[in-house]
Design an enzyme around this catalytic site. Structure first.
Site, PDB file in Angstrom:
ATOM      1  CD  GLU A 248      25.330  -6.689   4.251  1.00 36.95           C
ATOM      2  OE1 GLU A 248      25.801  -5.441   4.158  1.00 36.95           O
ATOM      3  OE2 GLU A 248      23.927  -6.107   3.569  1.00 36.95           O
TER       4      GLU A 248
ATOM      5  CE  LYS B 152      27.500   0.351   5.341  1.00 36.33           C
ATOM      6  NZ  LYS B 152      26.075   0.224   4.789  1.00 36.33           N
TER       7      LYS B 152
ATOM      8  CB  SER C 148      27.390  -1.524   8.601  1.00 32.07           C
ATOM      9  OG  SER C 148      27.481  -2.635   8.722  1.00 32.07           O
TER      10      SER C 148
ATOM     11  CG  HIS D 162      31.262  -3.008   5.760  1.00 28.05           C
ATOM     12  ND1 HIS D 162      29.161  -2.937   4.952  1.00 28.05           N
ATOM     13  CD2 HIS D 162      30.599  -3.702   6.862  1.00 28.05           C
ATOM     14  CE1 HIS D 162      28.469  -3.295   6.193  1.00 28.05           C
ATOM     15  NE2 HIS D 162      29.988  -4.090   7.461  1.00 28.05           N
ATOM     16  CG  ASN D 163      27.068  -2.106   2.155  1.00 36.53           C
ATOM     17  OD1 ASN D 163      27.474  -2.027   3.026  1.00 36.53           O
ATOM     18  ND2 ASN D 163      26.248  -1.611   1.818  1.00 36.53           N
TER      19      ASN D 163
END
Ligand code: NAP
Length: 483
Positions: free
Chosen positions: A194, A187, A132, A190-191
């Site tokens: 986001e 990940k 990232s 995480h996105n």
């Protein structure tokens, strides 16, 4: 080149090119390869320009692989999905037992698990590594989330520790995430987080602009100020910057000329799908995805705006004190953010339990503190919350977060009510508040839903005052009662 490279990287678009230069800059000689040759030449030219970095380009897969010291480690940064399979097929012809492949793309975690098994059958090691930070992060220090073969991780640990973003008080933004597809899964969430952060920030902007009538100059000031306190983060920082940029093609600010249709590449959707699969409530993240879908209906929205123009309360019916509004929105944004992260962390924990990955949530907050898009001072508080209690059921019940939410709830409620009355949609903030209000209540109207389910489907229900499973002939009793 006389000596062999320490590592190889295949796929030299934005991410691959920058990560390769980062690795070379840290002193690890690297061989690079790309399906189409022009990107190889471009990367080699950049390596020369940026200080004669030890980076060597190859135009055919065989000489690329043979240029790397054994056991070979190759990072792939190509488009997720079938391009990854194509690249593995191309490279594996020349690989030998004990060599290691690392997929650094935004891959679906089950694809990584399938490939790890297939690689093992060839005697190869495999890692799925979330990367990232976009272009800038890849070049100067990303947050790295490697998962899969621990042996493979050990082959490359020295490189990752140097290449990752470095945070003074908490070290390099990398850790071995866990087995299987855990690196990709983390990940992905995480996105999703986001997406939630960006949605909440855009709602703060909308309320300040549409209700508070703040100019772009004022918005720049407000977000710059917020970036000095509890909201300090990459996304708030770039938001402040955006409001200061003038249009270079016409009058005014560039942000006002950007079409209000949000793009997406799929990791947010996967996050919401996984939340549903695992029965984890993630309404803030889901609302950010829904908002992107609705933003895409620009033409329909233009027509609807004409139709509903008159039902919206006019501006002069909404009274606001600008200073108070700015402070309230800051608090609403912070409180909503706590709810959003609570949802993301609970999703990761649930998957970890299902797959027996043993993921450490505090450690994830630590490696997100630098390099990545969601980097923020706030992550330090999350790390501390899990340090205090690694079995924390929900971030909302951590004593520090609980008191922060309580302090902010009056402002949070004012912002959501104000937005509703002004006809400004704030789905992220409103749904975060609903998440909090649902989670914190001992009693919910779920008793009625259970009664309805038992009425029409004999699904049974539990009672509050005695153990067991019960079924009632509701229809019969209702008939008797209403005779
Ligand atoms: N861009 C970002 O900010 C960002 C951030 C984090 C993670 N990621 C992830 O990192 C990965 C790479 O992203 P990116 O933006 O740098 O590149 P990308 O646009 O996703 O992919 C382009 C690269 O994939 C290669 N490729 C495509 N199809 C191929 C095939 N069938 N066989 C072999 N190679 C093929 C291209 O080679 P050619 O040059 O020959 O076409 C090129 O090197 C993706 O998984 C992406 O989701 C991206």
């Amino acid at each position: 080149m006389a000596t062999l490279s320490r590592i190889g990287l295949a796929g030299l678009a934005v991410m691959g090119q920058n990560l390769a230069l980062n690795i070379a800059e840290k002193g690890f000689p690297i061989s690079v390869y790309n399906r189409s040759s022009s990107k190889v030449d471009e990367t080699v030219a950049r390596a020369k320009q940026e200080g004669n970095l030890p980076l060597y380009g190859f135009h055919d897969p065989e000489s690329f692989i043979l240029s790397i010291q054994k056991p070979r480690v190759i990072i792939m940064l190509v488009k997720a999905g079938s391009p990854v399979d194509d690249t593995i097929k191309t490279l594996s012809v020349y690989l030998e037992q004990g060599d290691c492949i690392i997929d650094g793309g935004n891959e679906w975690y089950e694809n990584t698990e399938r490939r790890e098994k297939a690689a093992a059958e060839l005697g190869l090691l495999y890692l799925g590594m979330g990367v990232s930070g976009g272009e800038e992060g890849a070049r100067n220090g990303p947050s790295l989330m490697p998962g899969g073969s621990f042996e493979a991780y050990k082959h490359i640990e020295d490189i990752l520790l140097k290449v990752a973003a470095q945070i003074e008080d908490s070290g390099p933004c990398v850790t071995y995430i866990g087995k299987g597809g855990s690196g990709n899964f983390v990940k992905m969430v995480h996105n999703g987080i986001e997406y939630g952060d960006m949605q909440l920030i855009s709602e703060a902007y909308d309320v300040l602009k549409s209700v508070g009538k703040l100019s772009n100059e004022e918005l720049h000031q407000v977000f710059s100020e917020w970036n000095k306190g509890e909201l300090l983060s990459f996304l708030v920082e770039i938001t402040a910057d955006i409001f200061s940029i003038k249009d270079d093609k016409a009058e005014g600010h560039l942000v006002d000329k950007v079409l209000d249709k949000t793009g997406m590449k799929g990791t947010g959707k996967w996050t919401v799908q996984q939340a549903a699969e695992l029965s984890i409530a993630a309404p803030t993240i889901a609302s950010s995805l829904d908002s992107r879908f609705l933003s895409g209906l620009k033409e329909e929205r233009v027509l609807a705006a004409k139709l509903f123009d008159e039902v919206i309360i006019t501006d002069d019916q909404v009274f606001v004190d600008k200073k108070q509004l700015i402070d309230d929105v800051r608090q609403a944004l912070y409180a909503s953010k706590i709810c959003s992260y609570a949802q993301g962390m609970n999703l990761i924990r649930s998957k970890s339990e299902e797959k027996n990955w043993g993921l450490k949530l505090g450690e994830l907050a630590r490696i997100w503190k630098g390099g990545c898009i969601i980097r923020a001072i706030f992550l330090d508080r999350i790390k501390k919350a899990y340090d205090r209690n690694s079995d924390l059921a929900n971030l909302l019940v951590d004593p520090e977060f609980a008191s922060e939410i309580v302090e902010r709830q009056a402002a949070w409620r004012r912002v959501v009510c104000l937005a509703i009355n002004a006809g400004i949609s704030t789905p992220g903030m409103a749904t975060s508040l609903a998440y909090f209000d649902t989670y914190r209540r001992e009693s919910l109207p779920a008793n009625l839903v259970q009664a309805q389910r038992d009425y029409f489907g004999a699904h049974t229900y539990e009672r509050t005052d005695m153990p067991g499973s019960f079924h009632t002939e509701w229809f019969k009793l209702a008939k008797q009662a209403n005779m």
